[in-house]
Design an enzyme around this catalytic site. Structure first.
Site, PDB file in Angstrom:
ATOM      1  N   SER A 106      -3.939  -2.919   4.162  1.00  0.00           N
ATOM      2  CA  SER A 106      -3.663  -1.518   4.448  1.00  0.00           C
ATOM      3  C   SER A 106      -3.451  -1.296   5.942  1.00  0.00           C
ATOM      4  O   SER A 106      -3.573  -2.214   6.748  1.00  0.00           O
ATOM      5  CB  SER A 106      -4.769  -0.583   3.950  1.00  0.00           C
ATOM      6  OG  SER A 106      -5.905  -0.654   4.783  1.00  0.00           O
ATOM      7  N   THR A 146       2.735  -0.767   2.828  1.00  0.00           N
ATOM      8  CA  THR A 146       1.312  -0.894   2.555  1.00  0.00           C
ATOM      9  C   THR A 146       0.822   0.490   2.141  1.00  0.00           C
ATOM     10  O   THR A 146       1.615   1.340   1.770  1.00  0.00           O
ATOM     11  CB  THR A 146       0.554  -1.471   3.771  1.00  0.00           C
ATOM     12  OG1 THR A 146      -0.794  -1.775   3.395  1.00  0.00           O
ATOM     13  CG2 THR A 146       0.590  -0.558   4.981  1.00  0.00           C
ATOM     14  N   TYR A 147      -0.480   0.709   2.205  1.00  0.00           N
ATOM     15  CA  TYR A 147      -1.006   2.036   1.885  1.00  0.00           C
ATOM     16  C   TYR A 147      -1.852   2.523   3.054  1.00  0.00           C
ATOM     17  O   TYR A 147      -2.399   1.746   3.828  1.00  0.00           O
ATOM     18  CB  TYR A 147      -1.831   2.013   0.585  1.00  0.00           C
ATOM     19  CG  TYR A 147      -3.056   1.135   0.629  1.00  0.00           C
ATOM     20  CD1 TYR A 147      -4.300   1.659   0.980  1.00  0.00           C
ATOM     21  CD2 TYR A 147      -2.978  -0.212   0.320  1.00  0.00           C
ATOM     22  CE1 TYR A 147      -5.429   0.852   1.018  1.00  0.00           C
ATOM     23  CE2 TYR A 147      -4.092  -1.022   0.362  1.00  0.00           C
ATOM     24  CZ  TYR A 147      -5.317  -0.490   0.704  1.00  0.00           C
ATOM     25  OH  TYR A 147      -6.426  -1.295   0.759  1.00  0.00           O
ATOM     26  N   GLY A 189      -5.106  -7.139   6.972  1.00  0.00           N
ATOM     27  CA  GLY A 189      -4.652  -8.150   6.029  1.00  0.00           C
ATOM     28  C   GLY A 189      -3.399  -8.860   6.500  1.00  0.00           C
ATOM     29  O   GLY A 189      -3.151  -9.008   7.698  1.00  0.00           O
ATOM     30  N   GLY A 190      -2.602  -9.313   5.530  1.00  0.00           N
ATOM     31  CA  GLY A 190      -1.387 -10.062   5.838  1.00  0.00           C
ATOM     32  C   GLY A 190      -0.417  -9.298   6.722  1.00  0.00           C
ATOM     33  O   GLY A 190       0.359  -9.898   7.467  1.00  0.00           O
ATOM     34  N   ALA A 191      -0.448  -7.966   6.653  1.00  0.00           N
ATOM     35  CA  ALA A 191       0.428  -7.147   7.491  1.00  0.00           C
ATOM     36  C   ALA A 191       0.189  -7.397   8.978  1.00  0.00           C
ATOM     37  O   ALA A 191       1.092  -7.242   9.790  1.00  0.00           O
ATOM     38  CB  ALA A 191       0.221  -5.670   7.174  1.00  0.00           C
TER      39      ALA A 191
END
Length: 115
Positions: free
Chosen positions: A25, A57-58, A73-75
């Site tokens: 996120s 994403t959110y 995260g991966g972002a």
């Protein structure tokens, strides 16, 4: 006919932290989310003006007034701390809508509302 239209935009914000260990996120201070009309859990498109990365994403509400925008995260591999970003959300409508748009400075303080 239904159209997908911009409904919310936070322009020129700055990522303050990128945490690859978090589950995912983008964390945005709740006061910025409110100013742009974003909801907790809403899907957002994030684009980097610094390096051209883009991802979906959110939105996760962070503490208001902190100016902390955190890629999680991966972002965090795609968009890193220090990058200038635009955060956008869209709506489906049969009629034109007036999006809520704000521009931030390097500390993620709103410097103007765009009409």
């Amino acid at each position: 006919m239904q159209h997908v239209l911009l409904k919310s935009k936070i322009h020129r914000a700055c990522v303050t932290v990128a945490d690859v260990e978090y589950e995912g996120s983008i964390e945005i201070p709740s006061d910025l989310m409110e100013a742009a009309g974003l909801w907790e859990g809403e899907r957002v498109l994030v684009t980097s003006a610094s390096k051209g990365g883009r991802l979906e994403t959110y939105a996760q509400a962070g503490e208001p007034g902190t100016g902390k925008i955190i890629m999680n995260g991966g972002a965090a591999h795609i968009i890193k701390a220090g990058e200038r970003i635009t955060i956008m959300a869209f709506a489906i409508s049969e009629n034109p809508i007036l999006p809520k748009k704000v521009v931030c400075d390097e500390n993620n303080v709103i410097i103007r509302h765009i009409k």
